[in-house]
Design an enzyme around this catalytic site. Structure first.
Site, PDB file in Angstrom:
ATOM      1  N   GLU A  18       0.847  -1.207   0.000  1.00 36.12           N
ATOM      2  CA  GLU A  18       0.000   0.000   0.000  1.00 36.12           C
ATOM      3  C   GLU A  18       0.874   1.246   0.000  1.00 36.12           C
ATOM      4  O   GLU A  18       1.849   1.325   0.752  1.00 36.12           O
ATOM      5  CB  GLU A  18      -0.880  -0.033   1.251  1.00 36.12           C
ATOM      6  CG  GLU A  18      -2.228   0.610   1.081  1.00 36.12           C
ATOM      7  CD  GLU A  18      -3.137  -0.194   0.153  1.00 36.12           C
ATOM      8  OE1 GLU A  18      -3.245   0.196  -1.029  1.00 36.12           O
ATOM      9  OE2 GLU A  18      -3.725  -1.191   0.591  1.00 36.12           O
ATOM     10  N   HIS A  19       0.497   2.196  -0.845  1.00 39.65           N
ATOM     11  CA  HIS A  19       1.272   3.434  -1.024  1.00 39.65           C
ATOM     12  C   HIS A  19       2.690   3.125  -1.499  1.00 39.65           C
ATOM     13  O   HIS A  19       3.642   3.804  -1.131  1.00 39.65           O
ATOM     14  CB  HIS A  19       1.275   4.277   0.257  1.00 39.65           C
ATOM     15  CG  HIS A  19      -0.067   4.880   0.537  1.00 39.65           C
ATOM     16  ND1 HIS A  19      -0.494   6.047  -0.055  1.00 39.65           N
ATOM     17  CD2 HIS A  19      -1.096   4.446   1.302  1.00 39.65           C
ATOM     18  CE1 HIS A  19      -1.723   6.322   0.349  1.00 39.65           C
ATOM     19  NE2 HIS A  19      -2.123   5.357   1.174  1.00 39.65           N
ATOM     20  N   GLY A  41     -17.495   6.011  -1.562  1.00 43.67           N
ATOM     21  CA  GLY A  41     -16.584   6.368  -0.472  1.00 43.67           C
ATOM     22  C   GLY A  41     -15.906   5.174   0.179  1.00 43.67           C
ATOM     23  O   GLY A  41     -15.242   5.308   1.192  1.00 43.67           O
ATOM     24  N   GLY A  95     -13.477   3.363  -1.008  1.00 41.37           N
ATOM     25  CA  GLY A  95     -12.060   3.190  -1.346  1.00 41.37           C
ATOM     26  C   GLY A  95     -11.806   1.931  -2.156  1.00 41.37           C
ATOM     27  O   GLY A  95     -10.702   1.413  -2.192  1.00 41.37           O
ATOM     28  N   LEU A  96     -12.857   1.431  -2.809  1.00 40.27           N
ATOM     29  CA  LEU A  96     -12.684   0.223  -3.627  1.00 40.27           C
ATOM     30  C   LEU A  96     -12.590   0.592  -5.111  1.00 40.27           C
ATOM     31  O   LEU A  96     -12.850  -0.222  -5.987  1.00 40.27           O
ATOM     32  CB  LEU A  96     -13.821  -0.776  -3.357  1.00 40.27           C
ATOM     33  CG  LEU A  96     -13.907  -1.261  -1.893  1.00 40.27           C
ATOM     34  CD1 LEU A  96     -15.133  -2.152  -1.685  1.00 40.27           C
ATOM     35  CD2 LEU A  96     -12.647  -2.017  -1.478  1.00 40.27           C
ATOM     36  N   SER A 102     -13.791   5.310  -8.962  1.00 40.24           N
ATOM     37  CA  SER A 102     -13.371   6.244 -10.013  1.00 40.24           C
ATOM     38  C   SER A 102     -12.454   5.554 -11.022  1.00 40.24           C
ATOM     39  O   SER A 102     -12.605   5.742 -12.238  1.00 40.24           O
ATOM     40  CB  SER A 102     -12.741   7.512  -9.438  1.00 40.24           C
ATOM     41  OG  SER A 102     -11.714   7.202  -8.559  1.00 40.24           O
ATOM     42  N   GLU A 107      -6.682  10.930 -14.202  1.00 39.29           N
ATOM     43  CA  GLU A 107      -6.944  11.179 -12.770  1.00 39.29           C
ATOM     44  C   GLU A 107      -5.927  12.200 -12.227  1.00 39.29           C
ATOM     45  O   GLU A 107      -6.283  13.129 -11.513  1.00 39.29           O
ATOM     46  CB  GLU A 107      -6.843   9.862 -11.995  1.00 39.29           C
ATOM     47  CG  GLU A 107      -7.019  10.009 -10.511  1.00 39.29           C
ATOM     48  CD  GLU A 107      -8.317   9.414  -9.977  1.00 39.29           C
ATOM     49  OE1 GLU A 107      -8.906   8.537 -10.620  1.00 39.29           O
ATOM     50  OE2 GLU A 107      -8.726   9.848  -8.894  1.00 39.29           O
ATOM     51  N   ASP A 141      -4.809   1.090  -9.148  1.00 37.94           N
ATOM     52  CA  ASP A 141      -6.257   0.875  -9.237  1.00 37.94           C
ATOM     53  C   ASP A 141      -6.692   0.646 -10.683  1.00 37.94           C
ATOM     54  O   ASP A 141      -7.458  -0.272 -10.984  1.00 37.94           O
ATOM     55  CB  ASP A 141      -7.016   2.081  -8.665  1.00 37.94           C
ATOM     56  CG  ASP A 141      -6.599   2.393  -7.250  1.00 37.94           C
ATOM     57  OD1 ASP A 141      -5.911   1.555  -6.637  1.00 37.94           O
ATOM     58  OD2 ASP A 141      -6.941   3.484  -6.755  1.00 37.94           O
TER      59      ASP A 141
HETATM   60  C1  GLA Z   1      -5.198   4.937  -3.913  1.00 39.36           C
HETATM   61  C2  GLA Z   1      -4.462   5.275  -5.212  1.00 39.36           C
HETATM   62  C3  GLA Z   1      -3.517   4.138  -5.618  1.00 39.36           C
HETATM   63  C4  GLA Z   1      -2.621   3.731  -4.442  1.00 39.36           C
HETATM   64  C5  GLA Z   1      -3.431   3.518  -3.167  1.00 39.36           C
HETATM   65  C6  GLA Z   1      -2.560   3.276  -1.975  1.00 39.36           C
HETATM   66  O1  GLA Z   1      -6.069   3.869  -4.118  1.00 39.36           O
HETATM   67  O2  GLA Z   1      -5.374   5.505  -6.253  1.00 39.36           O
HETATM   68  O3  GLA Z   1      -2.751   4.516  -6.727  1.00 39.36           O
HETATM   69  O4  GLA Z   1      -1.594   4.665  -4.239  1.00 39.36           O
HETATM   70  O5  GLA Z   1      -4.276   4.619  -2.894  1.00 39.36           O
HETATM   71  O6  GLA Z   1      -1.860   2.095  -2.090  1.00 39.36           O
END
Ligand code: GLA
Length: 389
Positions: A34-35, A125, A127-128, A131, A164, A176
């Site tokens: 993640e990140h 909202g 986070g799945l 967009s 984006e 994503d």
């Molecule tokens: C969001 C961003 C992704 C990624 C995650 C964190 O979903 O769109 O590109 O950075 O956060 O892992």
């Protein structure tokens, strides 16, 4: 949502559905890494079976018309190909418009407009990646509608990310859109975001399920906090580049990071970079463990990922920390962590089959008691990437 229902609505909104074509692009859940995607590291997402459905038909003129069954109050949003350059307007159609704008920028000329209708079943909202799924859906439908046969699904993902970043102002990485475009049923994608090399890893957990828990909170200023994290990592990288030869934080092992970390002047940037480096190594190790059938160790690495996102990267929040702490207490929960960009949204957990009921009950009750509203649970089905219907 069936194709027939989509076409029926299309006809109701735009009249005669004769030549409309239908597409679907999924949302995603990230299992670990993640990140790391804007730091040249590895990610391990999979596509879901929920996502965005679209029906579309070319027009003779330059008009663009958008209708969402999720925002019926907005009605038909009208625009024109010539208006795209003036930038975003603040409604959902900014996402497909950004993709059309990026196509033009990349030399894929869109000669005439279209009528577009969508329906999404990703909870808003959460986070799945609703967009990203809308961007990939738009990319695929433009490819098919205007005959850009040479365009690959990876490039469609890149176009989604570019739009984006540059049209909608969120500096996300590629994860994503890549997962939505390239997903594969029953597999997660082990993606090296520096080279875009990827490998499908089967996710067949004989005795466990992947469960998403939606906290149903989304804190404000998510995009600006996200962009801030990204720029802190860039600052850390610049400092590191003064003392060692690296292109991205993902190039560093944990040992190399510890050796050079003192070159990062700002302690907060150092903390952010530490997460990016360690999380990348965790993702690499986790995939290895999964391949050797060691789901327990995969789960432990997920827990460590959460702690790092909570303490070093600081993208969690009280509600999400509560969900993970409640989950960790339940025997049969192999791992649980925040997933996605953060500041609310969902956790992802690996739960032994026998414990799934108890997990939902116990976490659900305690969460509602402490937070004041219910969480939602979804047992994950891993689906295919974007496709025509
Ligand atoms: C969001 C961003 C992704 C990624 C995650 C964190 O979903 O769109 O590109 O950075 O956060 O892992």
């Amino acid at each position: 949502m069936t194709k027939e229902q989509l076409l029926q609505k299309f006809e109701e909104i735009y009249g005669g559905a004769g030549e409309a074509r239908c597409f679907f692009a999924p949302g995603r859940v990230n299992l670990i890494g993640e990140h790391t995607d804007y730091n040249g590291g590895h990610v391990f997402p999979c596509a879901l079976t929920i996502g965005t459905f679209g029906a579309v038909r070319k027009r003779e003129d330059q008009r663009l018309r958008f209708y969402s069954m999720n925002f019926e109050k907005n009605g038909v949003i009208e625009s024109d190909l010539s208006e795209l350059a003036s930038g975003k307007k603040g409604d959902w159609s900014d996402y497909p418009k950004g993709v059309v704008w990026t196509f033009e920028k990349r030399g894929y000329h869109i000669p005439c407009g279209f009528d577009f209708l969508i329906f999404g079943n990703i909870p808003s909202g959460s986070g799945l990646s609703s967009s990203a799924s809308l961007e990939v859906l738009t990319g695929l439908m433009l490819k098919e509608l205007y005959g850009f046969d040479q365009l690959s699904m990876v490039e469609i993902a890149q176009i989604g990310q570019y739009s984006e970043n540059n049209y909608n102002g969120m500096n996300c990485g590629i994860m994503d859109q890549f997962a939505s475009a390239m997903g594969k049923k029953d597999h997660a994608i082990f993606l090296d975001t520096a080279s875009l090399q990827y490998e499908y890893a089967p996710v067949k957990l004989d005795h466990a399920k992947i469960v998403i828990t939606n906290s149903k909170v989304k804190h404000s200023l998510v995009d600006s906090a996200y962009n801030e994290r990204r720029s802190q990592c860039e600052t850390a990288l610049k400092d590191l580049q003064k003392v060692c030869d690296v292109k991205t934080l993902g190039d560093l092992s944990k040992e190399e990071f510890e050796q050079y970390a003192s070159a990062i002047g700002d302690p907060v940037c150092r903390q952010r970079a530490k997460h990016a480096v360690y999380e990348n190594q965790r993702a690499i190790n986790a995939v290895q463990e999964l391949k050797s059938g060691n789901v327990e160790e995969f789960g432990r690495l997920m827990n460590a990922s959460h702690v790092s996102l909570r303490d070093d990267y600081q993208v969690s929040c009280e509600e999400i920390d509560l969900l993970t702490e409640l989950a960790w207490k339940i025997p049969g929960v192999l791992g649980s962590r925040i997933t996605g960009g953060g500041f609310g949204g969902c956790t992802v957990s690996i739960v032994e089959n026998d414990a799934v009921g108890q997990f939902q009950e116990q976490v659900g009750e305690a969460y509602e008691k402490q937070v004041g509203h219910k969480a939602e649970f979804y047992v994950v089905d891993i689906g295919d990437g974007a496709h025509a219907l």
